[in-house]
Write an enzyme that holds these catalytic residues in place. Structure first.
Site, short mmCIF file in Angstrom:
data_model
loop_
_atom_site.label_atom_id
_atom_site.label_comp_id
_atom_site.label_asym_id
_atom_site.label_seq_id
_atom_site.Cartn_x
_atom_site.Cartn_y
_atom_site.Cartn_z
N SER A 130 0.83 -1.20 0.00
CA SER A 130 0.00 0.00 0.00
C SER A 130 0.86 1.24 0.00
O SER A 130 1.99 1.23 0.50
CB SER A 130 -0.86 -0.03 1.27
OG SER A 130 -1.38 1.24 1.54
N TYR A 154 -1.74 -0.49 10.82
CA TYR A 154 -2.06 -1.12 9.53
C TYR A 154 -0.91 -0.92 8.55
O TYR A 154 -0.42 -1.88 7.93
CB TYR A 154 -3.35 -0.52 8.94
CG TYR A 154 -3.48 -0.78 7.45
CD1 TYR A 154 -3.74 -2.06 6.97
CD2 TYR A 154 -3.30 0.24 6.52
CE1 TYR A 154 -3.83 -2.31 5.61
CE2 TYR A 154 -3.40 0.00 5.16
CZ TYR A 154 -3.66 -1.27 4.71
OH TYR A 154 -3.73 -1.51 3.36
#
Length: 350
Positions: A130, A154
């Protein structure tokens, strides 16, 4: 080439389901494993319908990657050419509240997967990383060489898994690994039959916008309208989920390149779009007015983030085709046909 069998973890999720469909249409066989924590088996049924004559090349197993015995059984019964690893929890806010849940699920699940892959001689991997690994970038566009940092648990799980992949490759050069850093996936398959169906409160802009448009929420909260951008709102690189899915197919094909070791590619459009620009495009696509509530900036939100896509264009021969008008058109097509996502009724809305 075309009869390759690919294991897709998290294949019932938003990006996973769209990628599985593109795999099937591209002649691949796909075996999906997913614990359905944040996804729906309905997505798999619908992918089969959209795949038509290729539907028989898809199988699904409900399992958690931390269940080593269940995963071992899958690997013992099928020879996989490669793995696409999507599975993981992905809500930034929740990760701040429940860091151990994220480290347990995302890291332990991944380590078990890699150990089982190695035991069965499957050493080709595409990992969904990501743009969160860039933290708060000091400049744009973000290139793959930018320094890495993560602003939340995350993002740290993505960063740690990237480092694990690099370490695995350094230890054993027969691994071939591609890390794909996505920017902001939006849109849906043009059929309107599969799309994003977040459980509970959405983490991203577009599901919020679509829930306002179908009457599930009264207004969209915009976090920060005092940034030094054209209209004061944050700028992101939104990418159509079908373009993103095609990027995974390009990455899988690249794994056959003998020169590949452990490589990283950004998947974005290379263009930044502000929150208000995106809302306006959605209003035009849907014919709906989206009421706005302005709120303060969220801590940890970057002002402007968009990708440098040169490396993916050059080495994967991949480039995003769709602009924000098509993204919003397809998002609205999905939302208007499935106002309550795969659940089909109001009780699936939180």
């Amino acid at each position: 080439m075309s009869s390759q069998t690919v294991l897709v973890t998290g294949g019932a999720g938003y990006i996973g389901s769209h990628t599985v469909l593109q795999l099937l249409l591209g002649g691949f066989k796909a075996v999906v494993v997913d614990n359905l924590d944040n996804s729906s088996e309905t997505a798999i049924h619908r992918v089969k319908e959209l795949a038509g004559k290729f539907a028989g090349n898809l199988s699904f197993h409900k399992l958690d990657l931390r269940d080593r015995d269940a995963l071992e059984k899958i690997f013992s019964s099928t020879k996989f050419d490669s793995v696409i690893h999507f599975a993981g929890l992905k809500a930034v806010g929740e990760s701040v509240q429940k860091p151990l849940l994220y480290y347990d699920n995302n890291l332990i699940g991944t380590i078990v997967l890699f150990e089982v892959m190695a035991a069965h001689g499957c050493k080709k991997l595409v990992f969904s990383s990501s743009a969160t690994v860039y933290g708060l970038p000091k400049e744009v566009p973000c290139t793959e060489e930018f320094p890495l940092s993560a602003a939340n648990p995350y993002g740290r799980t993505k960063l740690i898994i990237e480092e694990i992949c690099r370490d695995i490759y350094r230890a054993e050069q027969e691994w071939k690994i591609i890390l794909l850093r996505y920017f902001n996936p939006v849109g849906a398959h043009p059929s309107g039959y599969i799309g994003e169906d977040p459980r509970g409160i959405p983490n991203n802009l577009m599901p919020f916008v679509q829930q306002v448009a179908v009457g599930r929420r009264p207004a969209l909260t915009v976090f920060g309208n005092d940034y030094t951008t054209s209209d004061g709102t944050g700028v992101r690189d939104y990418i159509h989920v079908v373009d993103l899915a095609d990027g995974h197919i390009a990455a899988l094909r690249k794994l056959n390149d003998p020169k590949i070791g452990c490589e990283v590619y950004n998947l974005g459009t290379g263009k930044g779009t502000s929150v208000l620009e995106m809302v306006k495009a959605f209003e035009q696509a849907s014919g709906k007015k989206i009421p706005l509530v302005m709120a303060g900036r969220r801590p940890g939100d970057a002002e402007v983030v968009y990708a440098s896509t040169n490396k993916a264009e050059r080495e994967l021969n991949w480039k995003a085709k769709y602009g924000i008008d098509e993204m919003c058109r397809d998002q609205w097509n999905w939302a208007s046909k499935n106002p309550y996502g795969y659940g089909g009724s109001e009780d699936s809305s939180n």
